[in-house]
Design a protein around this motif. Structure first.
Motif, short mmCIF file in Angstrom:
data_model
loop_
_atom_site.label_atom_id
_atom_site.label_comp_id
_atom_site.label_asym_id
_atom_site.label_seq_id
_atom_site.Cartn_x
_atom_site.Cartn_y
_atom_site.Cartn_z
N PRO A 160 4.92 -0.85 13.24
CA PRO A 160 5.03 -1.97 12.29
C PRO A 160 4.38 -1.64 10.95
O PRO A 160 3.46 -0.82 10.86
N VAL A 161 4.89 -2.27 9.90
CA VAL A 161 4.28 -2.14 8.58
C VAL A 161 2.81 -2.55 8.67
O VAL A 161 2.47 -3.56 9.29
N GLY A 162 1.95 -1.75 8.06
CA GLY A 162 0.52 -2.01 8.10
C GLY A 162 -0.22 -1.16 9.12
O GLY A 162 -1.45 -1.07 9.06
N THR A 163 0.50 -0.51 10.04
CA THR A 163 -0.14 0.31 11.07
C THR A 163 -0.76 1.56 10.44
O THR A 163 -0.13 2.24 9.63
N ILE A 164 -2.00 1.86 10.82
CA ILE A 164 -2.65 3.08 10.37
C ILE A 164 -2.19 4.24 11.25
O ILE A 164 -2.21 4.14 12.49
N ARG A 173 -0.97 4.60 5.92
CA ARG A 173 -0.57 3.31 6.47
C ARG A 173 0.93 3.13 6.27
O ARG A 173 1.46 3.44 5.20
N VAL A 175 4.12 1.56 5.17
CA VAL A 175 4.36 0.58 4.12
C VAL A 175 5.80 0.08 4.09
O VAL A 175 6.09 -0.94 3.47
N ARG A 176 6.72 0.79 4.75
CA ARG A 176 8.10 0.31 4.77
C ARG A 176 8.88 0.97 5.89
O ARG A 176 8.56 2.07 6.34
N HIS A 177 9.91 0.26 6.32
CA HIS A 177 10.91 0.80 7.24
C HIS A 177 12.18 1.06 6.46
O HIS A 177 12.51 0.30 5.54
N ASP A 187 -4.02 7.33 2.42
CA ASP A 187 -5.25 6.63 2.05
C ASP A 187 -5.82 7.16 0.74
O ASP A 187 -6.53 6.45 0.03
#
Length: 210
Positions: A160-164, A173, A175-177, A187
């Motif tokens: 998912p977007v936001g996953t480290i 992280r 940021v898009r699919h 980072d």
């Protein structure tokens, strides 16, 4: 730019080969999954193609390729190779003549582009294979392209977007699919000269994302 129209004599088509990267996407319809994966060619002829990819099918399985400047091609996997697979193209004689003319066009374009690299542009590593680390788990991934600030990869999952995540030794992280992969922002900004080496690294088990 106008592409060639494909009037190369058929007798010469089997001797034409492009060794290099053509970006593309593919699906494996026999797997029952509609998932689109990103890939690039390692070599291409009017009869077969070697594909660099993270997700491979089985020998004998169908693959539908969509390659930049070449369109949609149907093929059958004939061999699993390190980092990808080889497939025979399903084409009639007219189709092979057309692909031969496109290969000539790709070779001319490659010569024109040689040495025309701009600082800061997205880069494609010679070896596109790396590893994606998500929640402590390791997955093979295909590097679509990379820049000092981020990377696009294709793998068997799309966090998912936001996953480290970690890609090799680079943390970022999601940021898009996008069709065929995910975009990851690092980072921190990295030196372009160190990116390719960092993609081959593996973070310590106790310091992996997740």
């Amino acid at each position: 730019m106008k592409k060639p129209t494909g009037n190369t004599p058929f007798a010469a088509t089997l001797d034409i080969r492009f060794v290099g990267a053509v970006q593309g996407r593919y699906v494996l319809p026999d797997s029952g999954s509609p998932t689109v994966h990103s890939c690039r060619t390692a070599s291409l002829s009017p009869s077969s193609v070697v594909i660099a990819a993270a997700v491979v099918g089985k020998v004998g399985e169908r693959v539908v390729l969509r390659l930049e400047a070449l369109g949609t091609l149907n093929a059958t996997i004939t061999q699993i190779v390190p980092g990808g697979f080889r497939a025979d193209l399903v084409l009639d004689d007219a189709g092979r003549v057309h692909i031969a003319s496109q290969i000539n066009w790709l070779k001319r374009r490659s010569l024109r582009q040689a040495g025309n690299k701009r600082e800061g542009q997205r880069l494609q590593p010679r070896d596109p294979k790396s590893h994606l680390y998500v929640d402590g788990q390791e997955y093979e991934c295909f590097v679509i392209d990379v820049s000092p600030s981020g990377i696009a990869v294709s793998a068997s999952l799309a966090p998912p977007v936001g996953t480290i995540v970690d890609v090799g030794g680079l943390r970022g992280r999601v940021v898009r699919h996008m069709e065929g992969g995910i975009g990851i922002a690092f980072d921190e900004t990295h030196e372009a000269t160190s990116l390719f080496e960092a993609l081959t690294l593996r973070p310590p088990a106790n310091d992996r994302a997740g």
